[in-house]
Design an enzyme around this catalytic site. Structure first.
Site, short mmCIF file in Angstrom:
data_model
loop_
_atom_site.label_atom_id
_atom_site.label_comp_id
_atom_site.label_asym_id
_atom_site.label_seq_id
_atom_site.Cartn_x
_atom_site.Cartn_y
_atom_site.Cartn_z
N HIS A 1 5.26 4.00 2.88
CA HIS A 1 5.80 4.75 4.01
C HIS A 1 4.98 4.56 5.29
O HIS A 1 5.53 4.27 6.35
CB HIS A 1 5.88 6.23 3.66
CG HIS A 1 6.51 7.06 4.75
ND1 HIS A 1 7.82 6.90 5.12
CD2 HIS A 1 5.99 8.02 5.56
CE1 HIS A 1 8.10 7.74 6.11
NE2 HIS A 1 7.01 8.42 6.40
N SER B 1 9.11 6.72 10.86
CA SER B 1 9.37 7.99 10.17
C SER B 1 10.08 8.96 11.12
O SER B 1 11.13 8.63 11.67
CB SER B 1 8.06 8.57 9.63
OG SER B 1 8.31 9.65 8.77
N ASP C 1 8.32 2.57 -0.23
CA ASP C 1 8.25 3.88 0.42
C ASP C 1 8.63 4.96 -0.59
O ASP C 1 9.74 4.98 -1.10
CB ASP C 1 9.21 3.90 1.62
CG ASP C 1 9.04 5.13 2.50
OD1 ASP C 1 8.53 6.15 2.01
OD2 ASP C 1 9.41 5.05 3.68
#
EC number: 3.-.-.-
Length: 336
Positions: free
Chosen positions: A298, A193, A268
């Site tokens: 995610h 991320s 995600d």
């Protein structure tokens, strides 16, 4: 007495003449402004609204991007590993910010030759929350791991910012290079991320010190994310200077020529998976891999079957090709 009266009268007339001239000049200047507003009032109003929204977003971007207090105890309690050789480390950055790191040591056979993964986490929580994932990496991949809490996260001092996170990553890499017990030719950056953007920047600036790059569910840039998350607003038309945090990974990835693994969870719901695909395509690495997990979300793609197999295979390739770069150009997409 009469002389003073004459001087005062002259000064009064001069001031009145100056005021009259100034008022006339103001009317001349106001006339085009009034005409312009009557003709383009709607455009001016939209421009003012646009500038106001941009100003508000600029001011509150840090609040929208960084979540060091989620969960609520993240700044107070850092879970620590038990029964595993580890070090709780504090280092200083160039701007004198104290950072907290955890070093997990692999102690099995040939541990002195083990690669070391520098782990850059996402935009919430602390390094303790990543221990379950990190410990599985330790066991399955037979690597050392250094988990990093950015400034403003966990027990690290300061407040998060884009430039601050970049300085943090540089400080961590510099520290790793001072350790005599770490193989400096086998440094792997891992970023998930927001951590992916940090890892890409660090790799782009330190290609000679990085063996490989692993990215998981990261984004092209903050402007790209803003256009995706706020699609009802004209975010795509905002100039770059409106963004306090940019993280332009799509520009920096083209400077990362080391072997690279891109891990994408197609489920995600936060970062569109097409961004990982585009980063993979933009990568100039001669040895790059894209591992796709249809059920990967995610934050939990690492729990998908085959995740550690993909990482293990990638690291084996690195060892066989003797980091940092393979001679033959190879790319591979794996759907797991």
């Amino acid at each position: 007495m009469e002389k003073h009266w004459v001087l005062w009268s002259c000064a009064e007339r001069w001031l009145l003449a100056l005021a009259s001239w100034s008022w006339g000049l103001c009317r001349i200047c106001l006339l085009p402004l009034i005409l312009t507003f009557n003709m383009y009032g709607g455009v001016i109003l939209l421009l003012l609204i646009f500038v106001s929204i941009a100003g508000i977003l600029f001011k509150f971007q840090d609040v929208l991007l960084y979540f060091p207090d989620q969960p609520s105890s993240s700044r107070l309690y850092i879970p620590m590993p038990t029964g595993i050789p580890h070090e709780n480390i504090f280092i200083k950055t160039k701007d004198n910010i104290r950072l907290n790191l955890i070093l997990l040591r692999y102690t099995g056979d040939n541990s002195s030759f083990s690669p070391t993964i520098i782990y850059f986490h996402g935009n919430a929580g602390n390094i303790g929350h990543r221990l379950p994932n990190a410990l599985l990496m330790l066991v399955n991949l037979k690597v050392n791991l250094i988990l990093v809490d950015y400034r403003g996260y966990g027990k690290s001092d300061g407040e998060p910012s884009e430039e601050g996170l970049y300085m943090d990553s540089e400080a961590v890499l510099d520290y790793v290079m001072t350790r005599p017990d770490i193989d400096k030719t086998k440094i792997i950056l891992f970023g998930r991320s927001l951590g992916g953007a940090v890892a890409i920047h660090l790799a782009s600036e330190n290609a000679h010190r990085i063996c490989a790059l692993v990215l998981e569910n990261t984004f092209l840039s903050i402007p790209h994310m803003a256009s995706t998350l706020f699609s009802v607003l004209p975010m795509r038309y905002l100039p770059l200077w409106c963004y306090k945090n940019k993280f332009l990974s799509y520009r920096k990835i083209v400077q990362c020529r080391m072997p690279s693994l891109f891990i994408s969870g197609l489920s995600d719901q936060l970062i569109p998976p097409f961004m990982m695909k585009q980063l993979y395509e933009l990568s100039p690495s001669r040895t790059k891999r894209l591992a796709i997990f249809p059920d990967g979300t995610h934050n939990d793609t690492w729990q998908c079957q085959g995740y550690f197999t993909a990482l293990e295979q990638f690291i084996k390739e690195l060892n066989s090709n003797h980091c940092p770069e393979a001679n033959a150009k190879t790319s591979n997409v794996t759907i797991i």
